[in-house]
Design an enzyme around this catalytic site. Structure first.
Site, PDB file in Angstrom:
ATOM      1  NE  ARG A   1      -3.451  -2.349   2.823  1.00  0.00           N
ATOM      2  CZ  ARG A   1      -3.116  -3.486   3.416  1.00  0.00           C
ATOM      3  NH1 ARG A   1      -1.891  -3.617   3.931  1.00  0.00           N
ATOM      4  NH2 ARG A   1      -3.976  -4.479   3.521  1.00  0.00           N
TER       5      ARG A   1
ATOM      6  CE1 TYR B   1      -7.396  -8.154  -6.826  1.00  0.00           C
ATOM      7  CE2 TYR B   1      -7.497  -8.789  -4.523  1.00  0.00           C
ATOM      8  CZ  TYR B   1      -7.198  -7.866  -5.493  1.00  0.00           C
ATOM      9  OH  TYR B   1      -6.700  -6.635  -5.139  1.00  0.00           O
TER      10      TYR B   1
END
Length: 406
Positions: free
Chosen positions: A257, A385
């Site tokens: 991140r 996903y």
């Protein structure tokens, strides 16, 4: 044509501020300002010193109001630079340390509601481990709730009707997503109030969820060609280019991140063991293998791009003064600029995190290992996903007689 350089290399400050010039020189050098930029700051210091001398003032007379008066006069005299407090922050810090009362009057006494929100802020940061941006967003919505409730920090009379009214007000003034986030923050705040004894029972459940249609968007990653194009926009002949290249390689290879890249410290990299420590959400720390290409990119920046004469331990530093570590916003800006240069459009670091996950899906890796690599604390975060492999979904779909699918 070569741009001529300034011949001004030294400024002598006279008047009441003369003795403080060495302190300003030291702090400017420490923060990475170039010699020419330091000259500009010394010229402002000399100008302010002359302004004080004409009026018979010394350092102790430089109050907050007089700073504002000087800046106003400077702008009226036709100056366009160094006409705000932010632009002379370093100078004001030096003078404040020397006894100048430049910080303004004492702040007004805080209210009970302010004290409550300050405690809530500390709780979120230190007990829950939330980052500053999330904490600020939660506290802002808690303040909005208190303002609408109208009784300050006196919450012993709070009932479900008041909580429902607050949620309805929020739902009527913004989007469904905004109202949903308000409910999340309000529940957190109400739980905190119960923990601290301001509310006798936990009333967080009274903040009912707000429904709203949400588009089901598939996570989008970059292709290998696009990733190479993104990296090729970083000019590794320059210090900034080496830094940007290392930042993007970290994001592409490890799926970090932006805040995790910004938080990296020099001691987080164990070169001998080939590992890197990542400081994630909720004060979580993970040690990950350091891929060779990532290590080479970081080492190239540390050796040939990163300034090493300052006190900062951040791996990635600003390329312009004042020198300090990158923020999460700066990391995002690096990615956005590279995307635009590569002709891929503007997108943020999370697109590169999606790239790591979608590549793993394409390689047939299960959701469990993907969640471990991305360091998800909740399996639902990884479940998005499962919808990435469109070709596999098409194969599963049952054909109809008319050529459609069920």
């Amino acid at each position: 044509m070569v741009k001529p350089k300034s011949k001004v290399v030294r400024v002598r400050v006279g008047g009441p501020l003369a003795s403080h010039q060495p302190a300003l020189a030291s702090i400017l050098a420490e923060r990475g300002y170039t010699p020419l930029t330091r000259v500009n700051h010394f010229q402002v210091m000399a100008h302010l010193s002359q302004w004080l001398a004409v009026r018979g003032f010394g350092v102790a007379d430089l109050t907050s109001d007089r700073v504002d008066e000087y800046l106003t006069q400077r702008q009226a005299d036709g100056y366009s630079a160094f006409c705000s407090r932010g632009s002379i922050r370093s100078l004001l810090e030096v003078l404040c340390s020397a006894g100048a009362p430049v910080t303004g009057p004492d702040p007004a006494p805080v209210s009970a509601a302010d004290e409550l929100l300050a405690g809530y802020d500390r709780f979120l940061r230190h007990e829950r481990g939330l980052v500053a941006s999330t904490t600020t967003a939660y506290v802002l919505r808690a303040r909005r709730f208190l303002d609408g409730y109208g009784h300050g920090a006196v919450l012993h009379g709070l009932d479900t009707a008041a909580i429902t009214a607050a949620v309805l007000r929020e739902a009527g003034t913004g989007s469904a997503g905004s109202a949903q986030f308000f409910v999340v923050a309000l529940r957190s705040f109400l739980r905190y109030c119960h923990l601290t004894g301001l509310i006798g029972t936990d009333m967080s459940g009274a903040a009912l969820p707000v429904t709203g249609r949400r588009r089901s968007v598939l996570p989008r990653g970059l292709t290998s060609k696009q990733a190479r194009a993104l990296l090729s926009t970083c000019d590794r002949r320059t210090a900034r280019g080496r830094r940007d290249y290392a930042v993007i390689v970290l994001l592409l290879r490890l799926g970090l991140r932006s805040r995790e890249v910004a938080a990296l410290q020099l001691e987080d990299i164990d070169w001998r063991a080939g590992q890197i420590a990542i400081h994630g959400k909720g004060h979580r720390e993970d040690r990950l293998p350091l891929p060779a290409d990532v290590g080479q990119a970081i080492a190239g920046y540390l050796r040939h791009g990163r300034p090493n004469d300052g006190p900062y331990r951040d791996v990635f530093l600003r390329s312009l003064a004042p020198q300090r570590g990158l923020s999460r916003e700066a990391v995002a800006l690096i990615v956005r600029r590279a995307g635009i240069r590569a002709g891929l459009g503007s997108f943020g670091p999370h697109r590169l995190r999606h790239t790591v996950a979608t590549d793993m899906v394409a390689a047939g890796i299960g959701l469990g290992p993907i969640g471990q690599v991305l360091r998800h604390s909740d399996a639902s975060s990884t479940s998005i996903y499962a919808r990435v492999d469109i070709e596999q979904l098409r194969a599963i779909a049952r054909p109809l007689h008319d050529g459609g699918v069920r």
